[in-house]
Design a protein around this motif. Structure first.
Motif, PDB file in Angstrom:
ATOM      1  N   PHE A 144     -18.952  33.963  -9.653  1.00 49.38           N
ATOM      2  CA  PHE A 144     -18.370  32.713  -9.207  1.00 49.38           C
ATOM      3  C   PHE A 144     -17.361  33.023  -8.109  1.00 49.38           C
ATOM      4  CE2 PHE A 144     -15.200  29.347  -9.433  1.00 49.38           C
ATOM      5  CZ  PHE A 144     -15.994  28.217  -9.436  1.00 49.38           C
ATOM      6  N   GLY A 145     -17.590  32.463  -6.919  1.00 50.88           N
ATOM      7  CA  GLY A 145     -16.714  32.713  -5.784  1.00 50.88           C
ATOM      8  C   GLY A 145     -15.551  31.741  -5.732  1.00 50.88           C
ATOM      9  N   LYS A 146     -14.376  32.276  -5.329  1.00 52.21           N
ATOM     10  CA  LYS A 146     -13.174  31.450  -5.209  1.00 52.21           C
ATOM     11  C   LYS A 146     -12.468  31.822  -3.914  1.00 52.21           C
ATOM     12  CE  LYS A 146      -8.809  30.463  -7.527  1.00 52.21           C
ATOM     13  NZ  LYS A 146      -7.910  30.851  -8.631  1.00 52.21           N
ATOM     14  N   LEU A 147     -12.199  30.809  -3.076  1.00 43.40           N
ATOM     15  CA  LEU A 147     -11.489  31.058  -1.825  1.00 43.40           C
ATOM     16  C   LEU A 147     -10.071  31.511  -2.131  1.00 43.40           C
ATOM     17  CD1 LEU A 147     -12.654  27.980   0.270  1.00 43.40           C
ATOM     18  CD2 LEU A 147     -13.288  30.366   0.642  1.00 43.40           C
ATOM     19  N   GLU A 148      -9.631  32.557  -1.419  1.00 47.77           N
ATOM     20  CA  GLU A 148      -8.296  33.120  -1.632  1.00 47.77           C
ATOM     21  C   GLU A 148      -7.458  33.090  -0.364  1.00 47.77           C
ATOM     22  OE1 GLU A 148      -7.087  33.877  -4.478  1.00 47.77           O
ATOM     23  OE2 GLU A 148      -8.874  34.021  -5.729  1.00 47.77           O
ATOM     24  N   GLY A 149      -7.835  32.263   0.577  1.00 46.10           N
ATOM     25  CA  GLY A 149      -7.125  32.190   1.849  1.00 46.10           C
ATOM     26  C   GLY A 149      -8.121  32.390   2.973  1.00 46.10           C
ATOM     27  N   LYS A 150      -7.610  32.367   4.183  1.00 42.70           N
ATOM     28  CA  LYS A 150      -8.473  32.472   5.355  1.00 42.70           C
ATOM     29  C   LYS A 150      -9.280  33.767   5.334  1.00 42.70           C
ATOM     30  CE  LYS A 150      -8.581  32.068  10.300  1.00 42.70           C
ATOM     31  NZ  LYS A 150      -7.869  31.765  11.519  1.00 42.70           N
ATOM     32  N   GLY A 151     -10.611  33.606   5.300  1.00 44.32           N
ATOM     33  CA  GLY A 151     -11.503  34.762   5.367  1.00 44.32           C
ATOM     34  C   GLY A 151     -11.561  35.619   4.116  1.00 44.32           C
ATOM     35  N   LYS A 152     -11.023  35.156   3.006  1.00 46.77           N
ATOM     36  CA  LYS A 152     -10.997  35.950   1.767  1.00 46.77           C
ATOM     37  C   LYS A 152     -11.652  35.174   0.629  1.00 46.77           C
ATOM     38  CE  LYS A 152      -7.822  39.230   3.022  1.00 46.77           C
ATOM     39  NZ  LYS A 152      -8.570  40.182   3.764  1.00 46.77           N
ATOM     40  N   LEU A 153     -12.392  35.914  -0.186  1.00 45.50           N
ATOM     41  CA  LEU A 153     -13.089  35.328  -1.329  1.00 45.50           C
ATOM     42  C   LEU A 153     -13.051  36.317  -2.483  1.00 45.50           C
ATOM     43  CD1 LEU A 153     -15.167  32.762  -1.774  1.00 45.50           C
ATOM     44  CD2 LEU A 153     -16.847  34.595  -1.827  1.00 45.50           C
ATOM     45  N   SER A 154     -12.639  35.838  -3.652  1.00 45.67           N
ATOM     46  CA  SER A 154     -12.721  36.678  -4.847  1.00 45.67           C
ATOM     47  C   SER A 154     -13.934  36.234  -5.646  1.00 45.67           C
ATOM     48  CB  SER A 154     -11.447  36.576  -5.692  1.00 45.67           C
ATOM     49  OG  SER A 154     -11.299  35.273  -6.206  1.00 45.67           O
ATOM     50  N   VAL A 155     -14.536  37.173  -6.365  1.00 44.62           N
ATOM     51  CA  VAL A 155     -15.713  36.872  -7.175  1.00 44.62           C
ATOM     52  C   VAL A 155     -15.444  37.337  -8.598  1.00 44.62           C
ATOM     53  CG1 VAL A 155     -18.198  37.205  -7.458  1.00 44.62           C
ATOM     54  CG2 VAL A 155     -17.200  37.220  -5.162  1.00 44.62           C
ATOM     55  N   GLU A 156     -15.709  36.427  -9.552  1.00 43.32           N
ATOM     56  CA  GLU A 156     -15.564  36.724 -10.972  1.00 43.32           C
ATOM     57  C   GLU A 156     -16.874  36.461 -11.692  1.00 43.32           C
ATOM     58  OE1 GLU A 156     -12.520  34.325 -12.721  1.00 43.32           O
ATOM     59  OE2 GLU A 156     -10.887  35.442 -11.790  1.00 43.32           O
ATOM     60  N   LYS A 157     -17.093  37.212 -12.760  1.00 44.92           N
ATOM     61  CA  LYS A 157     -18.245  36.979 -13.648  1.00 44.92           C
ATOM     62  C   LYS A 157     -17.720  37.068 -15.070  1.00 44.92           C
ATOM     63  CE  LYS A 157     -22.681  36.538 -14.536  1.00 44.92           C
ATOM     64  NZ  LYS A 157     -23.445  35.377 -14.160  1.00 44.92           N
ATOM     65  N   ASP A 158     -17.927  36.023 -15.846  1.00 42.05           N
ATOM     66  CA  ASP A 158     -17.448  35.960 -17.228  1.00 42.05           C
ATOM     67  C   ASP A 158     -15.943  36.216 -17.315  1.00 42.05           C
ATOM     68  OD1 ASP A 158     -20.089  35.488 -18.127  1.00 42.05           O
ATOM     69  OD2 ASP A 158     -20.489  37.653 -18.146  1.00 42.05           O
ATOM     70  N   GLY A 159     -15.192  35.670 -16.342  1.00 41.82           N
ATOM     71  CA  GLY A 159     -13.737  35.800 -16.338  1.00 41.82           C
ATOM     72  C   GLY A 159     -13.204  37.143 -15.877  1.00 41.82           C
ATOM     73  N   LYS A 160     -14.087  38.054 -15.473  1.00 43.20           N
ATOM     74  CA  LYS A 160     -13.662  39.385 -15.041  1.00 43.20           C
ATOM     75  C   LYS A 160     -13.910  39.536 -13.546  1.00 43.20           C
ATOM     76  CE  LYS A 160     -14.625  41.372 -19.506  1.00 43.20           C
ATOM     77  NZ  LYS A 160     -15.791  41.332 -20.338  1.00 43.20           N
ATOM     78  N   PRO A 161     -12.963  40.159 -12.828  1.00 45.43           N
ATOM     79  CA  PRO A 161     -13.147  40.351 -11.381  1.00 45.43           C
ATOM     80  C   PRO A 161     -14.357  41.238 -11.082  1.00 45.43           C
ATOM     81  CG  PRO A 161     -10.978  41.160 -12.090  1.00 45.43           C
ATOM     82  CD  PRO A 161     -11.715  40.709 -13.311  1.00 45.43           C
ATOM     83  N   VAL A 162     -15.134  40.834 -10.088  1.00 45.02           N
ATOM     84  CA  VAL A 162     -16.313  41.582  -9.674  1.00 45.02           C
ATOM     85  C   VAL A 162     -16.085  42.198  -8.302  1.00 45.02           C
ATOM     86  CG1 VAL A 162     -18.763  41.376  -9.045  1.00 45.02           C
ATOM     87  CG2 VAL A 162     -17.881  40.123 -11.011  1.00 45.02           C
ATOM     88  N   ALA A 163     -15.531  41.392  -7.383  1.00 47.00           N
ATOM     89  CA  ALA A 163     -15.359  41.878  -6.016  1.00 47.00           C
ATOM     90  C   ALA A 163     -14.345  41.013  -5.274  1.00 47.00           C
ATOM     91  CB  ALA A 163     -16.689  41.840  -5.274  1.00 47.00           C
ATOM     92  N   THR A 164     -13.797  41.602  -4.231  1.00 47.91           N
ATOM     93  CA  THR A 164     -12.980  40.876  -3.265  1.00 47.91           C
ATOM     94  C   THR A 164     -13.678  41.044  -1.929  1.00 47.91           C
ATOM     95  OG1 THR A 164     -10.965  41.357  -4.510  1.00 47.91           O
ATOM     96  CG2 THR A 164     -10.701  40.637  -2.232  1.00 47.91           C
ATOM     97  N   LEU A 165     -14.025  39.932  -1.321  1.00 50.11           N
ATOM     98  CA  LEU A 165     -14.809  39.956  -0.092  1.00 50.11           C
ATOM     99  C   LEU A 165     -14.003  39.351   1.045  1.00 50.11           C
ATOM    100  CD1 LEU A 165     -18.131  38.503  -1.567  1.00 50.11           C
ATOM    101  CD2 LEU A 165     -17.403  40.889  -1.518  1.00 50.11           C
ATOM    102  N   SER A 166     -14.323  39.797   2.256  1.00 53.33           N
ATOM    103  CA  SER A 166     -13.697  39.197   3.433  1.00 53.33           C
ATOM    104  C   SER A 166     -14.747  39.014   4.511  1.00 53.33           C
ATOM    105  CB  SER A 166     -12.548  40.062   3.938  1.00 53.33           C
ATOM    106  OG  SER A 166     -13.019  41.327   4.343  1.00 53.33           O
TER     107      SER A 166
END
Length: 169
Positions: free
Chosen positions: A114-136
């Motif tokens: 599940f992707g969540k915007l974290e600011g300009k050009g940043k996206l965090s990804v979680e699966k089952d409530g656990k962090p999977v990746a931080t993307l930019s």
């Protein structure tokens, strides 16, 4: 897959998202697609495609019930509702696998979560409530598609109140 940079990130693997991801990759962009459920979206997995498979089974049943109009005699016609549902789910699974193949063939990085915007050009990804990746990426497309809406006091219970998922199962 901790921190990764891309040219473009697409959130949502439905028809809008996966097509955008494939095209971006074809244009030479380093592309990521983030999907929380099934590739292909609601239409492919729970709506248009599996309902057409169910309608086809219904059409065949109708034709067999009226076979005498075509010169055939059929007795003891029965149907297995579970097999009809399994076929519908199998059609959806096969096509979702086809979307996955196209993404892989076009070198799109697919991230399950599940992707969540974290600011300009940043996206965090979680699966089952656990962090999977931080993307930019300088470009992020939100193609999150459809979901069932509920009304207060009429939440789906699988018995009297259904969403599309309960209806399809």
């Amino acid at each position: 897959m901790a921190n990764q940079s891309f040219d473009i990130i697409i959130v949502g693997g439905g028809p809008g998202g996966y097509v955008a991801a494939i095209r971006a990759a074809q244009l030479g962009m380093k592309t990521a697609l983030v999907e929380a459920n099934h590739l292909g979206g609601v239409c492919l997995n729970w709506g248009c495609i599996p309902t057409k498979a169910l309608l086809r089974s219904s059409e065949i049943h109708h034709l067999l019930q009226n076979a005498d109009e075509f010169g055939f005699k059929i007795s003891g016609l029965e149907f297995d509702f579970q097999k009809i549902i399994q076929r519908s789910r199998g059609v959806a699974k096969q096509l979702s696998g086809g979307v996955q193949h196209l993404l892989k063939k076009n070198k799109v990085t697919v991230i399950d979560g599940f992707g969540k915007l974290e600011g300009k050009g940043k996206l965090s990804v979680e699966k089952d409530g656990k962090p999977v990746a931080t993307l930019s990426a300088p470009h992020i497309i939100l193609a999150t598609g459809a979901r069932a809406r509920t009304l207060p006091g009429l939440e789906p219970d699988g018995k009297l109140v259904w969403t599309y998922k309960e209806a399809m199962m």
